[in-house]
Design a protein around this motif. Structure first.
Motif, PDB file in Angstrom:
ATOM      1  N   ASN A 151      36.092  44.221  65.784  1.00 36.83           N
ATOM      2  CA  ASN A 151      37.246  43.480  66.284  1.00 36.83           C
ATOM      3  C   ASN A 151      38.083  42.916  65.138  1.00 36.83           C
ATOM      4  O   ASN A 151      39.319  42.900  65.197  1.00 36.83           O
ATOM      5  CB  ASN A 151      36.772  42.358  67.204  1.00 36.83           C
ATOM      6  CG  ASN A 151      37.859  41.852  68.126  1.00 36.83           C
ATOM      7  OD1 ASN A 151      38.710  42.616  68.583  1.00 36.83           O
ATOM      8  ND2 ASN A 151      37.847  40.564  68.401  1.00 36.83           N
ATOM      9  N   THR A 152      37.412  42.473  64.084  1.00 35.31           N
ATOM     10  CA  THR A 152      38.126  41.955  62.913  1.00 35.31           C
ATOM     11  C   THR A 152      38.930  43.062  62.238  1.00 35.31           C
ATOM     12  O   THR A 152      40.076  42.847  61.816  1.00 35.31           O
ATOM     13  CB  THR A 152      37.133  41.348  61.910  1.00 35.31           C
ATOM     14  OG1 THR A 152      36.434  40.272  62.535  1.00 35.31           O
ATOM     15  CG2 THR A 152      37.850  40.826  60.674  1.00 35.31           C
ATOM     16  N   ALA A 153      38.344  44.252  62.158  1.00 38.57           N
ATOM     17  CA  ALA A 153      38.990  45.368  61.465  1.00 38.57           C
ATOM     18  C   ALA A 153      40.232  45.883  62.185  1.00 38.57           C
ATOM     19  O   ALA A 153      41.127  46.453  61.549  1.00 38.57           O
ATOM     20  CB  ALA A 153      37.993  46.507  61.282  1.00 38.57           C
ATOM     21  N   ILE A 154      40.303  45.697  63.488  1.00 42.53           N
ATOM     22  CA  ILE A 154      41.422  46.270  64.243  1.00 42.53           C
ATOM     23  C   ILE A 154      42.482  45.245  64.637  1.00 42.53           C
ATOM     24  O   ILE A 154      43.425  45.578  65.354  1.00 42.53           O
ATOM     25  CB  ILE A 154      40.927  47.015  65.498  1.00 42.53           C
ATOM     26  CG1 ILE A 154      40.220  46.066  66.477  1.00 42.53           C
ATOM     27  CG2 ILE A 154      39.993  48.156  65.105  1.00 42.53           C
ATOM     28  CD1 ILE A 154      39.804  46.721  67.788  1.00 42.53           C
ATOM     29  N   GLN A 155      42.321  44.013  64.180  1.00 38.33           N
ATOM     30  CA  GLN A 155      43.322  43.002  64.480  1.00 38.33           C
ATOM     31  C   GLN A 155      44.685  43.449  63.940  1.00 38.33           C
ATOM     32  O   GLN A 155      44.802  43.894  62.799  1.00 38.33           O
ATOM     33  CB  GLN A 155      42.934  41.661  63.851  1.00 38.33           C
ATOM     34  CG  GLN A 155      41.779  40.965  64.537  1.00 38.33           C
ATOM     35  CD  GLN A 155      42.093  40.588  65.976  1.00 38.33           C
ATOM     36  OE1 GLN A 155      43.127  40.003  66.266  1.00 38.33           O
ATOM     37  NE2 GLN A 155      41.198  40.941  66.879  1.00 38.33           N
ATOM     38  N   LYS A 156      45.711  43.331  64.764  1.00 43.28           N
ATOM     39  CA  LYS A 156      47.092  43.674  64.408  1.00 43.28           C
ATOM     40  C   LYS A 156      47.271  45.164  64.107  1.00 43.28           C
ATOM     41  O   LYS A 156      48.276  45.560  63.511  1.00 43.28           O
ATOM     42  CB  LYS A 156      47.570  42.843  63.212  1.00 43.28           C
ATOM     43  CG  LYS A 156      47.553  41.340  63.468  1.00 43.28           C
ATOM     44  CD  LYS A 156      48.044  40.566  62.265  1.00 43.28           C
ATOM     45  CE  LYS A 156      47.993  39.067  62.525  1.00 43.28           C
ATOM     46  NZ  LYS A 156      48.436  38.282  61.336  1.00 43.28           N
ATOM     47  N   GLU A 157      46.298  45.993  64.496  1.00 42.50           N
ATOM     48  CA  GLU A 157      46.391  47.429  64.278  1.00 42.50           C
ATOM     49  C   GLU A 157      46.593  48.149  65.606  1.00 42.50           C
ATOM     50  O   GLU A 157      46.005  47.766  66.619  1.00 42.50           O
ATOM     51  CB  GLU A 157      45.123  47.977  63.615  1.00 42.50           C
ATOM     52  CG  GLU A 157      44.819  47.410  62.241  1.00 42.50           C
ATOM     53  CD  GLU A 157      45.700  48.000  61.156  1.00 42.50           C
ATOM     54  OE1 GLU A 157      46.586  48.832  61.453  1.00 42.50           O
ATOM     55  OE2 GLU A 157      45.494  47.634  59.975  1.00 42.50           O
ATOM     56  N   LYS A 158      47.402  49.172  65.573  1.00 43.96           N
ATOM     57  CA  LYS A 158      47.550  50.044  66.739  1.00 43.96           C
ATOM     58  C   LYS A 158      46.529  51.165  66.588  1.00 43.96           C
ATOM     59  O   LYS A 158      46.506  51.866  65.578  1.00 43.96           O
ATOM     60  CB  LYS A 158      48.965  50.618  66.803  1.00 43.96           C
ATOM     61  CG  LYS A 158      49.212  51.501  68.026  1.00 43.96           C
ATOM     62  CD  LYS A 158      50.648  52.002  68.028  1.00 43.96           C
ATOM     63  CE  LYS A 158      50.905  52.884  69.240  1.00 43.96           C
ATOM     64  NZ  LYS A 158      52.289  53.436  69.220  1.00 43.96           N
ATOM     65  N   ILE A 159      45.656  51.321  67.582  1.00 42.01           N
ATOM     66  CA  ILE A 159      44.564  52.289  67.494  1.00 42.01           C
ATOM     67  C   ILE A 159      44.853  53.488  68.399  1.00 42.01           C
ATOM     68  O   ILE A 159      45.020  53.346  69.607  1.00 42.01           O
ATOM     69  CB  ILE A 159      43.220  51.645  67.878  1.00 42.01           C
ATOM     70  CG1 ILE A 159      42.927  50.435  66.989  1.00 42.01           C
ATOM     71  CG2 ILE A 159      42.095  52.669  67.798  1.00 42.01           C
ATOM     72  CD1 ILE A 159      42.837  50.743  65.511  1.00 42.01           C
ATOM     73  N   ALA A 160      44.895  54.655  67.786  1.00 41.17           N
ATOM     74  CA  ALA A 160      45.175  55.879  68.536  1.00 41.17           C
ATOM     75  C   ALA A 160      43.906  56.443  69.171  1.00 41.17           C
ATOM     76  O   ALA A 160      43.900  56.836  70.343  1.00 41.17           O
ATOM     77  CB  ALA A 160      45.803  56.925  67.614  1.00 41.17           C
ATOM     78  N   THR A 161      42.834  56.508  68.404  1.00 44.13           N
ATOM     79  CA  THR A 161      41.571  57.050  68.910  1.00 44.13           C
ATOM     80  C   THR A 161      40.409  56.225  68.369  1.00 44.13           C
ATOM     81  O   THR A 161      40.511  55.588  67.329  1.00 44.13           O
ATOM     82  CB  THR A 161      41.357  58.518  68.484  1.00 44.13           C
ATOM     83  OG1 THR A 161      41.127  58.579  67.067  1.00 44.13           O
ATOM     84  CG2 THR A 161      42.564  59.377  68.847  1.00 44.13           C
ATOM     85  N   VAL A 162      39.305  56.273  69.111  1.00 40.36           N
ATOM     86  CA  VAL A 162      38.076  55.608  68.675  1.00 40.36           C
ATOM     87  C   VAL A 162      36.924  56.600  68.778  1.00 40.36           C
ATOM     88  O   VAL A 162      36.751  57.264  69.805  1.00 40.36           O
ATOM     89  CB  VAL A 162      37.749  54.376  69.540  1.00 40.36           C
ATOM     90  CG1 VAL A 162      36.471  53.706  69.026  1.00 40.36           C
ATOM     91  CG2 VAL A 162      38.905  53.384  69.546  1.00 40.36           C
ATOM     92  N   THR A 163      36.140  56.688  67.712  1.00 38.87           N
ATOM     93  CA  THR A 163      34.957  57.548  67.697  1.00 38.87           C
ATOM     94  C   THR A 163      33.751  56.703  67.318  1.00 38.87           C
ATOM     95  O   THR A 163      33.724  56.073  66.260  1.00 38.87           O
ATOM     96  CB  THR A 163      35.128  58.702  66.693  1.00 38.87           C
ATOM     97  OG1 THR A 163      36.283  59.474  67.047  1.00 38.87           O
ATOM     98  CG2 THR A 163      33.906  59.609  66.701  1.00 38.87           C
TER      99      THR A 163
END
Length: 235
Positions: A101-113
């Protein structure tokens, strides 16, 4: 005429933006599990392969692994087949989730693996009868927390360390479950690790059919996870 040029330029800009992976968001890779995931260093082989395919700025890699731990340390609804012991203690999932959760703050995520290398402890404790439900449950748990229904899932199958089930009674049972789950969904996949536990370990000791991978084995494992991930990610 001028308006025509402006329209053309606008269309070109839109086309370029649509072709830019950054416009769709970044690709998130979550690595977790027990000791054989601990031994994998993403920067040695996994991350370089992923970055070469998707671009350094378009990739987020999160790893949180802990040696010798059963899946009940991640899956919140884990239950034994009979009785009430042992109990779920999902503190390691909380650790993984916090880091992710910390790593993706303020990031737009296209895919998750989600990449998982675990099962040795459950095989040793003879808890294979609930491993399939737990594995799928863990995947669903992470999907719900990320609020996505499109997670990719890659499982590292247990190696050939105890094919005779002598030391870890449910070794082959869990191997079979891992393949069964991995082949149950087009978003899932698995990698073979049977040839990765021979050679020399990180301490320079020669090993054969070891519980853990060799130094070169961990490098190759990272490449295999990356190559399988590339097959599943739709960018």
């Amino acid at each position: 005429m001028k308006s025509h040029h402006i329209l053309v330029l606008s269309l070109v800009a839109l086309l370029v933006a649509s072709c830019n992976p950054e416009s769709k968001g970044k690709h998130l890779f979550i690595l977790s599990g027990q000791s054989n995931m601990v031994g994998l260093l993403p920067e040695e082989s996994f991350t370089p392969v992923i970055q070469a395919r998707f671009g350094k700025d378009n990739v987020i890699v999160v790893k949180d692994a802990h040696g010798g731990q059963p899946i009940r340390r991640w899956y919140k609804d884990w239950k034994p087949l009979q009785g009430n012991e042992p109990k779920a203690q999902p503190d390691l999932y909380d650790s993984l989730w916090t880091k992710t959760n910390t790593a993706i703050q303020k990031e737009k995520i296209a895919t998750v693996t989600f990449i998982w290398m675990q099962g040795e402890r459950d095989a040793r404790e003879k808890l294979g009868d609930v491993y399939e439900e737990s594995l799928i449950g863990l995947y669903d748990q992470l999907s719900a927390d990320l609020k996505r229904n499109d997670l990719n899932f890659i499982i590292g199958r247990l190696s050939d360390f105890d094919i005779q089930n002598e030391k870890y009674p449910h070794w082959t049972l869990i191997r079979d479950i891992q393949v069964k789950v991995a082949e149950s969904n087009p978003r899932f996949g698995w990698i073979d690790t049977d040839d990765l536990n021979d050679g020399y370990n990180k301490n320079g000791k020669e090993i054969r059919n070891d519980l853990h991978m060799s130094e070169e084995g961990y490098i190759e494992m990272g490449k295999r996870f990356a190559e399988q991930a590339i097959l599943l990610v739709k960018d």
